[in-house]
Design a protein around this motif. Structure first.
Motif, short mmCIF file in Angstrom:
data_model
loop_
_atom_site.label_atom_id
_atom_site.label_comp_id
_atom_site.label_asym_id
_atom_site.label_seq_id
_atom_site.Cartn_x
_atom_site.Cartn_y
_atom_site.Cartn_z
N VAL A 152 5.50 -6.59 -0.14
CA VAL A 152 4.18 -7.19 -0.28
C VAL A 152 3.21 -6.62 0.75
O VAL A 152 2.05 -6.31 0.43
CB VAL A 152 4.27 -8.73 -0.17
N ALA A 153 3.67 -6.43 1.97
CA ALA A 153 2.81 -5.84 3.01
C ALA A 153 2.38 -4.42 2.63
O ALA A 153 1.22 -4.04 2.83
CB ALA A 153 3.54 -5.84 4.35
N ALA A 154 3.29 -3.66 2.07
CA ALA A 154 2.95 -2.30 1.64
C ALA A 154 1.91 -2.32 0.53
O ALA A 154 0.95 -1.54 0.53
CB ALA A 154 4.21 -1.56 1.20
N ARG A 155 2.08 -3.21 -0.44
CA ARG A 155 1.10 -3.34 -1.53
C ARG A 155 -0.26 -3.76 -1.00
O ARG A 155 -1.30 -3.31 -1.48
CB ARG A 155 1.58 -4.38 -2.55
N ALA A 156 -0.25 -4.61 -0.01
CA ALA A 156 -1.51 -5.13 0.55
C ALA A 156 -2.33 -4.04 1.22
O ALA A 156 -3.56 -4.18 1.34
CB ALA A 156 -1.20 -6.24 1.56
N CYS A 157 -1.69 -2.98 1.64
CA CYS A 157 -2.41 -1.88 2.30
C CYS A 157 -3.11 -0.95 1.32
O CYS A 157 -3.91 -0.12 1.72
CB CYS A 157 -1.44 -1.08 3.17
N GLU A 158 -2.81 -1.09 0.03
CA GLU A 158 -3.37 -0.18 -0.97
C GLU A 158 -4.81 -0.51 -1.33
O GLU A 158 -5.64 0.37 -1.49
CB GLU A 158 -2.48 -0.19 -2.22
N GLU A 159 -5.13 -1.79 -1.50
CA GLU A 159 -6.48 -2.21 -1.85
C GLU A 159 -6.61 -3.70 -1.58
O GLU A 159 -5.62 -4.41 -1.44
CB GLU A 159 -6.80 -1.92 -3.32
#
Length: 202
Positions: free
Chosen positions: A168-175
């Motif tokens: 989830v943290a990685a996804r949050a960094c995308e946009e």
């Protein structure tokens, strides 16, 4: 990384211990009663409110305009009770942070900022800020479940450890996410109107 660890520590005097992230109301309504239902609640919270908060923490860590981010997070949080809970935690965290890590960017935050923005400014690295926020989105309600329902703390800790917090943290960094969590919004509004004794502020 040390700052992120300190912020994620439940002993950090930022006021997070008085918020259950909707867990108290969910428990009062019989929606969370045991470890399986807690796992489901935390999973849903992580993928909605957790992802949203983590995205804004990452954006603040990248140095994006804090006033714009504050307004955008307000717009993505339709529940007044949820907005107030985020700002109350941000206010408490900011107060403690200004003593520990004074900086010009912290001073630029409003008096009652959303918590994810404070985390992003303090941590300063997008993924670590997002990870801290995503973890806090589930660790607080998990701790509340132990206090409210008397669940086994070892079992609850195992649930948190197995959640996809890093993904989830990685996804949050995308946009910047724009998803909602209507069930949590409804629980927050019901909780703030509940009469009688409440253990948590939200």
């Amino acid at each position: 990384m040390l700052t992120a660890l300190i912020l994620a520590d439940s002993r950090f005097p930022g006021g997070g211990h008085v918020h259950s992230g909707g867990l108290e109301e969910a428990a009062a309504r019989g929606l969370v009663v045991d470890e399986p239902s807690l796992r489901s609640f935390l999973h849903g919270r992580l993928l909605t409110a957790g992802l949203l908060a983590a995205g804004f923490a990452a954006a603040a860590a990248r140095g994006e305009d804090l006033a714009v981010l504050d307004a955008e997070l307000d717009a993505r949080t339709p529940s007044p009770a949820q907005r107030e809970a985020s700002r109350a935690q941000g206010r408490g965290m900011l107060r403690a942070a200004r003593r520990a890590w004074p900086s010009a960017r912290l001073a630029a935050l409003p008096a009652a900022p959303h918590q994810p923005l404070v985390i992003g400014v303090l941590v300063g690295e997008p993924y670590e800020a997002a990870l801290t926020c995503a973890y806090l989105a589930v660790s607080g309600p998990a701790s509340a479940a132990v206090r409210l329902l008397g669940l086994d703390p070892f079992g609850v800790n195992a649930i948190v450890a197995r959640l996809e917090v890093e993904e989830v943290a990685a996804r949050a960094c995308e946009e910047l996410p724009a998803l909602g969590s209507p069930a949590l919004d409804l629980l927050a509004e019901a909780h703030v109107r509940r009469e009688g004794v409440r253990l948590f502020g939200s």
